[in-house]
Write an enzyme that holds these catalytic residues in place. Structure first.
Site, mmCIF file in Angstrom:
data_model
loop_
_atom_site.group_PDB
_atom_site.id
_atom_site.type_symbol
_atom_site.label_atom_id
_atom_site.label_comp_id
_atom_site.label_asym_id
_atom_site.label_seq_id
_atom_site.Cartn_x
_atom_site.Cartn_y
_atom_site.Cartn_z
ATOM 1 N N ARG A 94 -10.185 7.756 -8.076
ATOM 2 C CA ARG A 94 -9.673 6.451 -8.532
ATOM 3 C C ARG A 94 -10.785 5.631 -9.190
ATOM 4 O O ARG A 94 -11.927 6.057 -9.274
ATOM 5 C CB ARG A 94 -9.124 5.685 -7.321
ATOM 6 C CG ARG A 94 -8.143 6.461 -6.438
ATOM 7 C CD ARG A 94 -6.806 6.513 -7.092
ATOM 8 N NE ARG A 94 -5.797 7.161 -6.285
ATOM 9 C CZ ARG A 94 -4.982 6.539 -5.422
ATOM 10 N NH1 ARG A 94 -5.129 5.256 -5.173
ATOM 11 N NH2 ARG A 94 -4.039 7.203 -4.795
ATOM 12 N N ARG B 188 -1.251 -0.354 -12.192
ATOM 13 C CA ARG B 188 -2.636 -0.620 -11.765
ATOM 14 C C ARG B 188 -3.598 -0.119 -12.846
ATOM 15 O O ARG B 188 -3.488 1.019 -13.296
ATOM 16 C CB ARG B 188 -2.898 0.105 -10.457
ATOM 17 C CG ARG B 188 -4.240 -0.187 -9.852
ATOM 18 C CD ARG B 188 -4.461 0.648 -8.602
ATOM 19 N NE ARG B 188 -3.626 0.251 -7.494
ATOM 20 C CZ ARG B 188 -3.397 1.023 -6.411
ATOM 21 N NH1 ARG B 188 -3.952 2.218 -6.317
ATOM 22 N NH2 ARG B 188 -2.628 0.597 -5.434
ATOM 23 N N CYS C 215 -3.596 -7.505 1.955
ATOM 24 C CA CYS C 215 -2.944 -6.583 1.015
ATOM 25 C C CYS C 215 -1.639 -7.220 0.537
ATOM 26 O O CYS C 215 -1.179 -8.198 1.128
ATOM 27 C CB CYS C 215 -2.659 -5.262 1.712
ATOM 28 S SG CYS C 215 -1.250 -5.359 2.840
ATOM 29 N N CYS D 201 0.587 -2.840 7.079
ATOM 30 C CA CYS D 201 0.814 -1.556 7.756
ATOM 31 C C CYS D 201 -0.555 -0.926 8.027
ATOM 32 O O CYS D 201 -1.577 -1.437 7.567
ATOM 33 C CB CYS D 201 1.712 -0.651 6.901
ATOM 34 S SG CYS D 201 0.839 0.322 5.673
ATOM 35 N N CYS E 142 -5.159 -1.072 3.303
ATOM 36 C CA CYS E 142 -5.514 -1.374 1.904
ATOM 37 C C CYS E 142 -6.499 -2.538 1.738
ATOM 38 O O CYS E 142 -7.243 -2.582 0.772
ATOM 39 C CB CYS E 142 -4.253 -1.632 1.100
ATOM 40 S SG CYS E 142 -3.188 -0.180 1.013
ATOM 41 N N LYS F 78 -5.818 11.427 -2.655
ATOM 42 C CA LYS F 78 -6.647 10.476 -3.402
ATOM 43 C C LYS F 78 -8.127 10.622 -3.046
ATOM 44 O O LYS F 78 -8.478 11.103 -1.952
ATOM 45 C CB LYS F 78 -6.187 9.056 -3.130
ATOM 46 C CG LYS F 78 -6.224 8.676 -1.666
ATOM 47 C CD LYS F 78 -5.761 7.240 -1.422
ATOM 48 C CE LYS F 78 -4.273 7.097 -1.380
ATOM 49 N NZ LYS F 78 -3.810 5.784 -0.918
ATOM 50 N N CYS G 245 5.527 -3.776 -1.705
ATOM 51 C CA CYS G 245 5.059 -2.508 -1.147
ATOM 52 C C CYS G 245 6.143 -1.856 -0.287
ATOM 53 O O CYS G 245 6.597 -2.442 0.700
ATOM 54 C CB CYS G 245 3.799 -2.724 -0.317
ATOM 55 S SG CYS G 245 3.225 -1.157 0.360
HETATM 56 FE FE1 SRM Z 1 -3.612 1.133 -0.813
HETATM 57 C C1 SRM Z 1 -0.789 2.969 -0.615
HETATM 58 C C2 SRM Z 1 -2.010 -1.279 -2.444
HETATM 59 C C3 SRM Z 1 -6.590 -0.253 -1.616
HETATM 60 C C4 SRM Z 1 -5.112 2.997 1.632
HETATM 61 N N1 SRM Z 1 -1.730 0.918 -1.479
HETATM 62 C C5 SRM Z 1 -0.716 1.820 -1.329
HETATM 63 C C6 SRM Z 1 0.497 1.384 -2.139
HETATM 64 C C7 SRM Z 1 0.400 1.972 -3.510
HETATM 65 C C8 SRM Z 1 1.859 1.668 -1.478
HETATM 66 C C9 SRM Z 1 2.544 2.954 -1.805
HETATM 67 O O1 SRM Z 1 1.950 4.036 -1.747
HETATM 68 O O2 SRM Z 1 3.744 2.871 -2.101
HETATM 69 C C10 SRM Z 1 0.253 -0.149 -2.167
HETATM 70 C C11 SRM Z 1 0.879 -0.921 -3.304
HETATM 71 C C12 SRM Z 1 1.274 -2.283 -2.849
HETATM 72 C C13 SRM Z 1 1.677 -3.208 -3.928
HETATM 73 O O3 SRM Z 1 2.857 -3.633 -3.946
HETATM 74 O O4 SRM Z 1 0.864 -3.566 -4.756
HETATM 75 C C14 SRM Z 1 -1.252 -0.189 -2.056
HETATM 76 N N2 SRM Z 1 -4.188 -0.395 -1.954
HETATM 77 C C15 SRM Z 1 -3.368 -1.335 -2.464
HETATM 78 C C16 SRM Z 1 -4.159 -2.499 -3.029
HETATM 79 C C17 SRM Z 1 -3.509 -3.152 -4.231
HETATM 80 C C18 SRM Z 1 -4.342 -3.499 -1.875
HETATM 81 C C19 SRM Z 1 -5.048 -4.801 -2.173
HETATM 82 O O5 SRM Z 1 -4.964 -5.624 -1.269
HETATM 83 O O6 SRM Z 1 -5.658 -5.002 -3.179
HETATM 84 C C20 SRM Z 1 -5.507 -1.802 -3.286
HETATM 85 C C21 SRM Z 1 -5.599 -1.183 -4.641
HETATM 86 C C22 SRM Z 1 -6.985 -0.675 -4.916
HETATM 87 C C23 SRM Z 1 -7.214 -0.157 -6.297
HETATM 88 O O7 SRM Z 1 -7.413 -0.960 -7.211
HETATM 89 O O8 SRM Z 1 -7.223 1.065 -6.474
HETATM 90 C C24 SRM Z 1 -5.467 -0.727 -2.230
HETATM 91 N N3 SRM Z 1 -5.534 1.392 -0.182
HETATM 92 C C25 SRM Z 1 -6.591 0.629 -0.552
HETATM 93 C C26 SRM Z 1 -7.675 0.831 0.354
HETATM 94 C C27 SRM Z 1 -9.033 0.113 0.325
HETATM 95 C C28 SRM Z 1 -10.034 0.822 -0.521
HETATM 96 O O9 SRM Z 1 -9.742 1.847 -1.128
HETATM 97 O O10 SRM Z 1 -11.160 0.336 -0.578
HETATM 98 C C29 SRM Z 1 -7.251 1.753 1.289
HETATM 99 C C30 SRM Z 1 -8.051 2.236 2.531
HETATM 100 C C31 SRM Z 1 -9.132 3.198 2.191
HETATM 101 C C32 SRM Z 1 -8.608 4.591 2.134
HETATM 102 O O11 SRM Z 1 -8.163 5.011 1.080
HETATM 103 O O12 SRM Z 1 -8.591 5.251 3.182
HETATM 104 C C33 SRM Z 1 -5.905 2.101 0.938
HETATM 105 N N4 SRM Z 1 -3.069 2.742 0.283
HETATM 106 C C34 SRM Z 1 -3.810 3.323 1.275
HETATM 107 C C35 SRM Z 1 -3.019 4.341 1.912
HETATM 108 C C36 SRM Z 1 -3.474 5.245 3.086
HETATM 109 C C37 SRM Z 1 -4.116 6.482 2.597
HETATM 110 C C38 SRM Z 1 -4.423 7.442 3.717
HETATM 111 O O13 SRM Z 1 -5.427 8.110 3.649
HETATM 112 O O14 SRM Z 1 -3.638 7.549 4.647
HETATM 113 C C39 SRM Z 1 -1.766 4.335 1.275
HETATM 114 C C40 SRM Z 1 -0.566 5.235 1.592
HETATM 115 C C41 SRM Z 1 -0.625 6.531 0.865
HETATM 116 O O15 SRM Z 1 -1.486 6.806 0.046
HETATM 117 O O16 SRM Z 1 0.276 7.316 1.153
HETATM 118 C C42 SRM Z 1 -1.835 3.319 0.257
HETATM 119 FE FE1 SF4 Z 2 1.350 -1.617 1.558
HETATM 120 FE FE2 SF4 Z 2 0.332 -0.961 3.884
HETATM 121 FE FE3 SF4 Z 2 -1.215 -0.967 1.740
HETATM 122 FE FE4 SF4 Z 2 -0.384 -3.240 2.723
HETATM 123 S S1 SF4 Z 2 -1.723 -1.776 3.777
HETATM 124 S S2 SF4 Z 2 -0.327 -2.659 0.572
HETATM 125 S S3 SF4 Z 2 1.624 -2.749 3.495
HETATM 126 S S4 SF4 Z 2 0.471 0.377 2.072
#
Ligand code: SRM
Ligand code: SF4
Length: 579
Positions: free
Chosen positions: A140, A71, A432, A477, A481, A208, A438
């Site tokens: 980030r 990323r 997502c 899930c 995201c 994060k 993922c």
């Molecule tokens: Fe996310 C984890 C993809 C935005 C909350 N996110 C992940 C991971 C890295 C899975 C992992 O930890 O193994 C996913 C990778 C999937 C893949 O195969 O690409 C993933 N997140 C994404 C992206 C690519 C989704 C998308 O549709 O574009 C976004 C990348 C953003 C970026 O460029 O940095 C992405 N993730 C978000 C958002 C939205 C936002 O930030 O505006 C959220 C919700 C907001 C927040 O942070 O609360 C989000 N991602 C999570 C979480 C839950 C965190 C928590 O507080 O519980 C995880 C799981 C974790 O961190 O353990 C996670």
């Molecule tokens: Fe993976 Fe869940 Fe984030 Fe979708 S919402 S990219 S399934 S961690």
């Protein structure tokens, strides 16, 4: 004060303590070509370098096939043309021939096997792009409004976002050593332990940390979902100037099914500051979180839980003390919409931008639509600036009127229309990635949403509602995201082929939606929605959106756990009140 219980630090905390350079044994593993993957400890360090070790879930039956996701850090989603071309080339050579626009205005390369990782990282560096801290327990990629980024005011907001982004980058030399010099960081274990990042200290953040800027009335960055948000307030005497920013803290969406201690939360308004104060306030918020967050339980470690438990007044006092000045009362702000503008639009400097819809953010070629090839040719020939949007779309900007026809024709050669790019619900949708990359996905998302939208479009057409925009977001899930908890309709993966259905977000994405049904089968989602859409058609107030209708009539009493429902107090944001 802290929200930390008396319990041992989590495993990730011990890892950071033992190696604050974040190098782990990444350099050694990279140098050993017999290894196809990194150790589980190194997986955690990799994240700070913008890399996730994944495996192809479609191929698990034949054993684990390790692949990486990389990323980039692209503050405000701004990409010069040469950089775009380099990104495209790297995805062809080292990735799975797709580029994935993320929900935070960045790019991801998927499907990178270990022996392609080094050249990809080197190629990104040669293209003047870093991946440092795109993931990990750090701040980030900083988001900034993209669609209106064609006015002097919006450009100023983008500049401020980039300034904040630069101020929060970690300083470790391990990144440069491993990925650019191609060797492990030459430090003894004692030398590694002695390293201390000037901002983050030795153990970085508890979790994060996310920062976004917004420029009302557009809330394309979903600013209330961020740990730290800056809402630009224009100077009434000189509207192209930013008077200052309202500061928001404590937003975040991630939760776990069945764990009531975890919940999505919209940010609180902390106060108002001058533009010169944004870096000081960022550092004050970040270090206040660094020192008060929970380092024993990663599910309880985000800033939102600090604010929820210690209160916004405590946090404000902490920030003021660290920044060395007081925050003024917040100024009125009003968010009326989110999302992107598609098609051709004139910029304030007289040039033009083209908004392009990218289904679920995936830039790829398919037989009827060769978006990837088309973009490569267009960027090489017309050299627009590329801007990634927080809704996983892109803008081609800075074009002259004379270029419009040629560019439109070139896109058309590859099946990409400029007018009527997609229907109203599709244009306002996000998903997502989930399967197959993922590791946390419980259900399909990116691969399922287009089909679900097909069946919803059929229902809406039958009801004569095809032109109505409804914000629909899907995740595999509950981590959230694609920010499904802010959508008018949110589908959140519960198990293979099953989704929890959320309803009731608003147009300005200032309000959390609520769970309406649990574990609905994929094929039943549009059946479940049909009676509600029918009621909306028949009973809606004049101009009432589906999310507001659901909030008013379908789920009026249910307030989400740990959240206030409407993010901004109604005095600040009159958008779509709950009644
Ligand atoms: Fe996310 C984890 C993809 C935005 C909350 N996110 C992940 C991971 C890295 C899975 C992992 O930890 O193994 C996913 C990778 C999937 C893949 O195969 O690409 C993933 N997140 C994404 C992206 C690519 C989704 C998308 O549709 O574009 C976004 C990348 C953003 C970026 O460029 O940095 C992405 N993730 C978000 C958002 C939205 C936002 O930030 O505006 C959220 C919700 C907001 C927040 O942070 O609360 C989000 N991602 C999570 C979480 C839950 C965190 C928590 O507080 O519980 C995880 C799981 C974790 O961190 O353990 C996670
Ligand atoms: Fe993976 Fe869940 Fe984030 Fe979708 S919402 S990219 S399934 S961690």
């Amino acid at each position: 004060m802290s929200v930390q219980p008396s319990a041992p630090p989590s495993k990730n905390e011990v890892l950071k303590q033992n190696d604050p350079t974040l190098g782990g044994t990444l350099g050694e593993t990279m140098a050993d070509s017999t290894l196809a993957c990194f150790s589980s400890d190194d997986e955690q360090f990799l994240k700070f370098h913008g890399i996730y070790q994944q495996d192809d879930r479609d191929r698990r039956k034949t054993g684990k096939q390790y692949i990486m996701m990389i990323r980039a850090r692209i503050p405000g989603g701004l990409i010069p043309p040469d950089q775009y071309l380099a990104f495209d080339d790297l995805s062809e050579r080292y990735g799975n021939q797709t580029l994935r626009i993320t929900s935070r205005q960045s790019f991801q390369w998927h499907g990178v096997v270990k022996d392609k990782l080094g050249p990809l990282m080197k190629g990104l560096n040669d293209a003047l792009c870093t991946t440092i801290a795109a993931c990990g327990d750090v701040a980030r990629n900083v988001m900034a409004p993209s669609t209106p980024a064609m006015s002097a005011l919006a450009e100023r907001v983008l500049e401020d976002a980039r300034r904040v982004d630069a101020a929060v980058k970690p300083q470790t030399a391990a990144y440069h050593s491993i990925w650019i010099d191609g060797e492990p960081l030459k430090l003894s274990p004692e030398g590694k332990q002695a390293f201390e990042d000037p901002l983050y200290g030795k153990t970085y953040l508890p979790r994060k940390f996310k920062i976004a800027f917004a420029l009302p009335p557009l809330n394309d960055t979903d600013v209330f979902t961020n740990c730290l948000g800056f809402v630009a307030i224009p100077d009434p005497a000189e509207p192209s100037r930013v008077l200052g920013y309202n500061v928001l803290v404590g937003g975040g969406l991630g939760m776990s099914h069945g764990n009531k201690e975890t919940f999505p939360r919209t940010a609180d308004v902390l106060g108002f500051i001058a533009p010169e104060e944004i870096v000081a306030v960022t550092k004050a918020v970040l270090t206040a979180y660094r020192d008060s967050g929970d380092r024993t339980n990663r599910k309880h470690a985000r800033l939102k839980y600090v604010i929820e438990e210690l209160g916004v007044d405590w946090f404000r006092a902490e920030v003021e003390q660290r920044a060395g000045f007081k925050l003024a009362p917040a100024r009125p702000m009003d968010f009326t919409h989110q999302g992107d503008r598609f098609g051709w639009h004139q910029q304030s400097d007289g040039r033009w931008f083209l908004g392009l819809y990218v289904e679920t953010g995936r830039i790829k070629d398919v037989p009827q639509r060769q978006l990837k090839t088309a973009l490569r040719r267009v960027v090489a020939k017309f050299r627009p600036e590329v801007r990634l949007t927080p809704s996983q779309n892109l803008l081609l900007a800075g074009l002259t009127a004379a270029q419009k026809a040629g560019l439109t024709a070139l896109l058309a050669e590859h099946g990409i229309p400029v007018e009527n790019q997609a229907g109203a619900i599709r244009r306002a949708s996000m998903a997502c990635p989930s399967m197959p990359t993922c590791g946390l996905g419980l259900a399909e998302s990116e691969r399922a949403l287009p089909g679900i939208l097909d069946s919803l479009e059929t229902v809406l057409a039958e009801l004569g509602l095809s032109d109505e925009e409804i914000i629909i977001r899907m995740t595999g899930c509950p981590n959230g995201c694609a920010r499904p908890y802010m959508a008018e309709i949110g589908f959140v993966g519960k198990a293979p082929g099953k989704y929890n259905l959320y309803l009731g977000g608003n147009a300005g994405t200032t309000r959390l939606n609520r769970e309406y049904r649990a574990s609905v089968k994929t094929e039943d989602l549009s059946k479940e929605l049909r009676p509600l859409l029918t009621r909306w058609k028949n009973e809606r107030r004049s101009g009432e959106r589906f999310g507001d209708f659901c909030s008013r009539t379908v789920l009026p009493e249910q307030i989400p756990v740990g959240a206030a429902g409407d993010a901004a107090p109604t005095t600040l944001s009159p958008a779509a009140p709950l009644s």
